[in-house]
Structure formats: C-alpha cells, structure tokens
Design a protein around this motif. Structure first.
Motif, PDB file in Angstrom:
ATOM      1  N   LEU A 131      -2.103  -3.975  -4.687  1.00 56.01           N
ATOM      2  CA  LEU A 131      -1.077  -2.985  -4.370  1.00 56.01           C
ATOM      3  C   LEU A 131       0.321  -3.470  -4.729  1.00 56.01           C
ATOM      4  O   LEU A 131       1.219  -2.659  -4.987  1.00 56.01           O
ATOM      5  CB  LEU A 131      -1.145  -2.607  -2.884  1.00 56.01           C
ATOM      6  N   ARG A 132       0.510  -4.769  -4.747  1.00 58.33           N
ATOM      7  CA  ARG A 132       1.822  -5.294  -5.159  1.00 58.33           C
ATOM      8  C   ARG A 132       2.059  -5.103  -6.647  1.00 58.33           C
ATOM      9  O   ARG A 132       3.176  -4.811  -7.081  1.00 58.33           O
ATOM     10  CB  ARG A 132       1.931  -6.787  -4.814  1.00 58.33           C
ATOM     11  N   GLU A 133       0.996  -5.263  -7.464  1.00 48.79           N
ATOM     12  CA  GLU A 133       1.177  -5.318  -8.915  1.00 48.79           C
ATOM     13  C   GLU A 133       0.547  -4.150  -9.664  1.00 48.79           C
ATOM     14  O   GLU A 133       0.903  -3.900 -10.820  1.00 48.79           O
ATOM     15  CB  GLU A 133       0.592  -6.639  -9.442  1.00 48.79           C
ATOM     16  N   PHE A 134      -0.421  -3.438  -9.058  1.00 51.91           N
ATOM     17  CA  PHE A 134      -1.194  -2.419  -9.776  1.00 51.91           C
ATOM     18  C   PHE A 134      -1.662  -2.979 -11.126  1.00 51.91           C
ATOM     19  O   PHE A 134      -1.349  -2.453 -12.198  1.00 51.91           O
ATOM     20  CB  PHE A 134      -0.360  -1.158 -10.002  1.00 51.91           C
ATOM     21  N   PRO A 135      -2.449  -4.066 -11.117  1.00 47.54           N
ATOM     22  CA  PRO A 135      -2.797  -4.750 -12.372  1.00 47.54           C
ATOM     23  C   PRO A 135      -3.957  -4.077 -13.117  1.00 47.54           C
ATOM     24  O   PRO A 135      -4.812  -3.418 -12.523  1.00 47.54           O
ATOM     25  CB  PRO A 135      -3.215  -6.143 -11.889  1.00 47.54           C
ATOM     26  N   ARG A 254       5.003  -5.252  -1.664  1.00 47.41           N
ATOM     27  CA  ARG A 254       5.835  -6.349  -2.164  1.00 47.41           C
ATOM     28  C   ARG A 254       6.756  -6.903  -1.086  1.00 47.41           C
ATOM     29  O   ARG A 254       7.034  -8.108  -1.048  1.00 47.41           O
ATOM     30  CB  ARG A 254       6.649  -5.867  -3.355  1.00 47.41           C
ATOM     31  N   CYS A 255       7.216  -6.034  -0.232  1.00 45.72           N
ATOM     32  CA  CYS A 255       8.159  -6.453   0.817  1.00 45.72           C
ATOM     33  C   CYS A 255       7.461  -7.169   1.968  1.00 45.72           C
ATOM     34  O   CYS A 255       7.948  -8.191   2.454  1.00 45.72           O
ATOM     35  CB  CYS A 255       8.912  -5.221   1.329  1.00 45.72           C
ATOM     36  N   TYR A 256       6.296  -6.636   2.393  1.00 47.72           N
ATOM     37  CA  TYR A 256       5.698  -7.109   3.644  1.00 47.72           C
ATOM     38  C   TYR A 256       4.353  -7.821   3.496  1.00 47.72           C
ATOM     39  O   TYR A 256       3.952  -8.560   4.405  1.00 47.72           O
ATOM     40  CB  TYR A 256       5.539  -5.935   4.609  1.00 47.72           C
ATOM     41  N   ALA A 257       3.627  -7.597   2.398  1.00 45.48           N
ATOM     42  CA  ALA A 257       2.330  -8.267   2.228  1.00 45.48           C
ATOM     43  C   ALA A 257       2.556  -9.642   1.606  1.00 45.48           C
ATOM     44  O   ALA A 257       2.173  -9.921   0.464  1.00 45.48           O
ATOM     45  CB  ALA A 257       1.407  -7.416   1.370  1.00 45.48           C
TER      46      ALA A 257
END
Length: 466
Positions: A131-135, A254-257
């Motif tokens: 979810l941070r990067e959508f890789p 990105r902020c909290y995980a």
C-alpha cells in the motif's frame, strides 16, 4: 468468578494495555471497534489470569472474544475462567471471532461444537509495503489513479491531523454529508459512528490523517496499531475528487505504516458488493478468517430422557404424577442443607406447586441438565442428575433421597447407574461430584462410586472417568 464491566470511553486506555501488542490481526481485537460498535456488540470486559476477557451480547446472546494475554498472561487459565463463568451463569459457551492460529487449540479442547466462518466478516489484510508503493503491474490501476489525482490537484497534500484540527474535520463531515449517497440504515449508522469516533482525534494511540486541498479536507482516515498491524477503522473521501481514495490509502500507509508495522487491516466488507470489489482491487495478502465456536454438550443429541434400570430401581423422566413427592423433596430444608443449593436463590415467586418440575423440564429443554426420578416400585423416592456440563466432556452429578428411604443403598445404586450411563452412553469423558465434609453419608456413597481427587475447607471432591 469473572466480574464484567461495560466498555466505556474511559476504559479504552485499559483495553489498550492488551490490544497494543496483540497480533491476532482481526479488527475486533482493538479498542476503537469495541467503542465504535458498542451499541451493537454491547461489549463488557474483565481481567483474569493476566488476560483481557471480553463478553459481547449480540441479539440477546452472549459470546466471548478469544482471551488476549498481557505480558504474563495465561490463555489456558483465562479459557477456564470463561468456561466456569458460563457454567455458573447457566449460559452456553460461544467463542466468537477466533483467529485461525487459535482454532487448533479449541478443536482439541471441545469435543462438540457448531462452527461458523462467514466470508462476509473476513478482514482484508494487506502488506504494508504494497500500500505504500503500489508496486508491480498488478497495482498499475492504483498508480494510474494516483497519478491522475496528482495531475488534477497538484496542491493537495496529505497530513497528520490532531486535536487542533477538529474544526477542519467537522467541516469535512458537512461536505461529506452533502454528497453521501447511501440510503440504507446500516450505512447511515456507520457514518454517524464514524463522525463520533473522529472526535477522539488527538488521543495518543490513534492515527488520524487526511488529504487537504484549498484549505479543506477532501479525505480522512483513522487507525489504531495492534502489534504489527495497523487497523484502519475509518476511511472516507469526497466522491468528486477523482483518485482521492487510492491517493489517501497510499499516503496514509506511508505516514503511519512505519516502525515495524508490517500489515494494514482495512476490515471486512459485511457483504456489501461495492466494498468487496473495492477492497479486492487493492490485492490483500489474505482474508483473515473469524471462526465462531458455538460449544455444545452431550445432551444435545438427546430428544428425551431415557429410562435406566438397576437391580431395585427405575430411573426415568419426572412426570406430573411425581409432583407431590418431588415438591416434598425440594422443600425439605433440613434434608437439603447438604444439597448445596437453596431454591430461593432463583425462585421469583412462581407457584411452588409447579415450580420445581417446570425448572427440571426447562433445564433439559435448554440442555443445561438432565434429572432422573428415582423410582422404587413405581414411587418417586429421590432424584439423581447430571448438570454443570463444561463443554469439554465433563459434567457434575448430584443425588438426593427422601429421608424415609435413606440408609438403604438406593442413592449408591442410582448414582452409579447414572454415572455409568453418562460415561458409556452419553459419551462423557469424566463425571465429578462433591460433598460437604460434614456429610458422612454422602462421603460413603461417593467413595463407593468414584475416586476422591481432592478437598478444600468446605468440600471433598470426587471424579470418575472413562
């Protein structure tokens, strides 16, 4: 005995002592869910054996979460405490939202149960980095939506929200309500609860953030960390801003995980088709199952009370013809001081002429106990019963004989017959009994039928097992 207290906002910090390190990954094992849905779950909590024990009540039926241990918690002792509570309260044992990793323990523990594991209530668990990067190509759709959002609203910025931002949050709800399209009662209830929970913004263990654009919030999310999982309890965005949802999901992660957060739980879909489609598009690494163990006892298979015969006695169900003899037995205070139970504890003023037989029949109908009338030449001279079924293959046995028939071995004969029926016909694993230390007659009776297994200041305890 467990003592439960209703969950209120002031109790959240106490619940967090257990939930903050809990790695069950299910959203129900979080403080905010207990508060947010208390109107539906009616949660109460107790602490025992270093564990948090939560009892919910859904549609009038009590059910328990699996115990959440603290640093020195004893899950086995906590489960025993729940079982003892159910026996004392005369309620069936249901352990709900059991995480998969705890099911093997319960499969071994309970010989009879009904199991549910509904798809609609499984939580969507995502790898934090996904979810941070959508890789990768599988997330190309999300990346395209985010890119489009950035192109359309280049000045939009995600930021953490605190107590000082409550007026901004309130303005968001005004804007959101204007475009809210769902009309179902459940959707409107969830919206009202979300608004209430966001008023907690600023509490140290809650993570709140949103996308701000032109001085207003256009999305908002709230989460709570439990172990390695960030539970995202609330996600809302204004529909008119294309791409705002995936952009918010990514920036929130990105902020909290961070700092050891490995997973995000975006909760269940409750069978809503739109929610299911959306949550699946973010490619969960798993759907976290929630098992419900509705524990049964050995009486569940019985439609009627059987008739047992011994050398001198017949043991069978009570009938209306037994009313006078059974009432005399139940009302004999002098004799029943050794019974260990005073009917006045539960009697609410009902007609005593029918009360005792009514209780016997209700107990069997609800599979709480089975009472046999002890008959000598057709006359009721006492009773023997199995009760306090523990769901683990055990039950307690009791016996009492009318005073004029005492001292002739009828109690031993009836007691042994029902114990053996329970073990070999009803398939119990063990039968227990106890007697007051001053009750020599009961001590001799139990000693002839069972093995003594201990004592305390008040009772001698006995056991018989297969």
């Amino acid at each position: 005995m467990l003592t439960f207290k209703p969950v209120a906002q002031r109790d959240l910090s106490r619940l967090r002592r257990y939930y903050k390190n809990c790695n069950y990954q299910l959203c129900e094992y979080s403080a905010l869910v207990k508060l947010m849905w208390r109107g539906h779950l009616h949660p109460q909590y107790a602490e025992a054996a270093g564990c948090l024990i939560v009892k919910n009540c859904i549609d009038g039926k009590p059910c328990f979460d699996y115990p959440v241990p603290g640093p020195d918690g004893d899950e086995e002792a906590a489960l025993c405490a729940i079982e003892d509570y159910c026996v004392e309260q005369g309620i069936s044992l249901e352990l709900s939202v059991v995480p998969r990793e705890k099911t093997a323990k319960l499969l071994e523990r309970y010989p009879r149960f009904h199991l549910n594991n509904f798809r609609s209530w499984r939580d969507y668990i995502y790898e934090a980095n996904d979810l941070r990067e959508f890789p990768g190509r599988h997330y190309s759709g999300q990346r395209n939506h985010v890119n489009k959002f950035r192109k359309l609203y280049p000045e939009a910025q995600f930021r953490a929200l605190g107590k000082d931002d409550l007026p901004l949050i309130e303005r968001f709800w005004q804007d959101y309500t204007e475009v809210f399209e769902k009309t179902s009662q459940s959707a409107r209830q969830e919206l009202a609860l979300a608004k209430t929970m966001l008023r907690l913004t600023g509490v140290s263990w809650l993570y709140v953030g949103g996308m701000e654009y032109e001085g207003r919030l256009i999305s908002i999310a709230m989460a709570e960390r439990c172990g390695e999982t960030l539970h995202v309890h609330i996600e809302k965005a204004l529909y008119g801003y294309e791409g705002v949802y995936p952009a918010t999901v990514q920036e929130f992660a990105r902020c909290y995980a961070v700092d050891g957060v490995r997973y995000l739980n975006r909760e269940d879909d409750a069978g809503d088709r739109g929610l299911r489609t959306s949550k699946l598009q973010y490619l969960p690494c798993k759907l976290a199952e929630k098992f419900c163990f509705d524990v049964k006892n050995e009486l569940e298979d019985l439609d009627e009370i059987p008739t047992l015969k011994t050398e001198r006695l017949t043991l069978s169900a009570f009938t209306d013809k037994d009313r006078e003899a059974y009432n005399a037995l139940c009302l004999d205070d002098e004799r029943n001081k050794w019974w260990g139970y005073d009917y006045r504890t539960d009697w609410k003023g009902e007609d005593l002429d029918s009360y005792f037989l009514d209780v016997v029949r209700e107990d069997f109908a609800k599979k709480r106990a089975i009472n046999f009338a002890i008959r000598l030449d057709g006359k009721c001279i006492g009773e023997v019963l199995l009760y306090r079924f523990d769901g683990k293959g055990g039950a307690e046995e009791g016996c009492r004989i009318a005073p004029e028939y005492g001292g002739q071995g009828y109690g031993v004969e009836a007691f042994r017959a029902v114990a053996e029926w329970g073990l070999y016909q009803c398939h119990l694993g063990h039968v227990v009994a106890k007697c007051f230390k001053e009750n020599d007659a009961s001590y001799k009776m139990l000693s002839s039928c069972m093995r003594k297994k201990g004592e305390d200041e008040k009772f001698f305890y006995f056991n018989k097992e297969v």
